[in-house]
Design a protein around this motif. Structure first.
Motif, short mmCIF file in Angstrom:
data_model
loop_
_atom_site.label_atom_id
_atom_site.label_comp_id
_atom_site.label_asym_id
_atom_site.label_seq_id
_atom_site.Cartn_x
_atom_site.Cartn_y
_atom_site.Cartn_z
N TRP A 1 33.81 67.29 36.41
CA TRP A 1 35.11 67.48 35.76
C TRP A 1 35.32 66.48 34.63
CZ3 TRP A 1 36.45 72.05 36.97
CH2 TRP A 1 36.05 72.57 38.22
N LYS A 2 34.75 65.28 34.80
CA LYS A 2 34.77 64.33 33.68
C LYS A 2 34.01 64.89 32.49
CE LYS A 2 35.04 59.76 35.91
NZ LYS A 2 34.33 58.47 36.08
N LEU A 3 32.84 65.50 32.77
CA LEU A 3 32.03 66.07 31.69
C LEU A 3 32.75 67.25 31.04
CD1 LEU A 3 28.50 65.93 33.37
CD2 LEU A 3 29.43 64.39 31.63
N LEU A 4 33.41 68.08 31.85
CA LEU A 4 34.17 69.20 31.29
C LEU A 4 35.32 68.68 30.43
CD1 LEU A 4 34.81 72.21 31.07
CD2 LEU A 4 36.13 71.99 33.21
N LEU B 1 41.80 72.89 42.99
CA LEU B 1 40.47 73.29 43.43
C LEU B 1 39.41 72.23 43.13
CD1 LEU B 1 40.31 77.10 42.53
CD2 LEU B 1 40.40 76.08 44.81
N THR B 2 39.71 71.33 42.19
CA THR B 2 38.74 70.28 41.84
C THR B 2 38.87 69.07 42.75
OG1 THR B 2 40.19 69.08 40.28
CG2 THR B 2 38.97 71.00 39.44
N TRP B 3 39.93 69.00 43.54
CA TRP B 3 40.17 67.83 44.38
C TRP B 3 39.19 67.82 45.56
CZ3 TRP B 3 46.24 67.97 44.96
CH2 TRP B 3 46.81 67.89 43.68
N GLY B 4 38.77 66.65 45.94
CA GLY B 4 37.87 66.52 47.07
C GLY B 4 36.42 66.78 46.72
#
Length: 247
Positions: A80-83, A71-74
């Motif tokens: 997501w880096k921060l997560l 779901l994070t792709w695209g």
């Protein structure tokens, strides 16, 4: 779609095993080791296994698989880096407090620090984790870092991430075994010896087995090439998950 379905089944198993690890380590130390305090007593020590399992294993394991979620792709990679970095920072904080707990307990009772194999592996794991987080932050979160540096560091960063997880598993299960050998001695405290496999030993051994299972599931996610996040320039782009319908 089987590639995506397979990922989410595996990831759900990862989450369930992670929760089970936290529940079991809290249960062990609350029910069999008299709970928690910060007073230099054995209750002070009990924070150590809880925080290390929660931080260095469960939070860390979930942090390293964030990029694999389809779901994070695209989408923009920065959130997501921060997560990823935030989960690792929380893992680091838990680990530092967990180390403080055991050092405080040892110092109050005039027990030597860092004398066992468990402590050697554990402190090396914590040191590598610290270096890994600093390297990751400076390489991938600072906007001034050149792309060439990021490309050079990334393979080492990924490899170290998996190795730290393996070392965390080793540290956790060796620590569980060491603790059981210390506390389950019939001649010193009236408990049944470890060899008699009392309920506490069953609970702690079960925790160790689930820790290993959790680590194996995380390593499975990391090692499956189908579940790697597509990078800019990949031929398959953001549609990569659909390319594995028949696999």
């Amino acid at each position: 779609m089987r590639g995506i379905v397979g990922f989410y089944i595996t990831y759900l198993l990862c989450l369930i095993l992670g929760i089970a690890c936290v529940v079991l380590v809290v249960h062990w130390n609350f029910m069999y080791r008299d709970g928690f305090a910060w007073d230099g007593s054995s209750k002070n020590f009990n924070w150590h296994p809880v925080l290390m399992v929660t931080g260095m294993l469960v939070l860390y394991g979930n942090a390293v698989v964030v990029y694999r979620i389809p779901l994070t792709w695209g989408h923009n990679k920065l959130p997501w880096k921060l997560l990823h970095a935030g989960l690792l920072l929380l893992s680091f904080i838990f680990s530092v407090i967990g180390l403080c707990a055991v050092f405080n307990f040892h110092n109050v009772h005039h027990t030597a620090n860092l004398y066992s194999l468990h402590s050697w592996v554990g402190i090396c794991t914590a040191a590598l984790f610290t270096a890994q987080w600093v390297m990751g932050f400076t390489s991938f979160l600072l906007p001034c870092t050149p792309m060439a540096v990021r490309a050079f560091v990334k393979p080492t960063h990924v490899w170290m991430g998996a190795m730290i997880l393996v070392l965390s598993i080793v540290s956790c299960i060796s620590g569980i075994n060491e603790k059981l050998f210390f506390v389950l001695k019939e001649t010193t405290n009236g408990t049944k010896p470890y060899s008699a496999l009392p309920p506490e030993a069953v609970a702690a051994n079960s925790l160790g087995v689930i820790i290993v299972a959790f680590g194996l599931v995380v390593l499975k996610i990391l090692s499956n090439q189908m579940w790697q996040r597509p990078e800019p320039g990949d031929d398959e782009g953001v549609y990569r998950p659909l390319a594995y319908d028949g696999s």
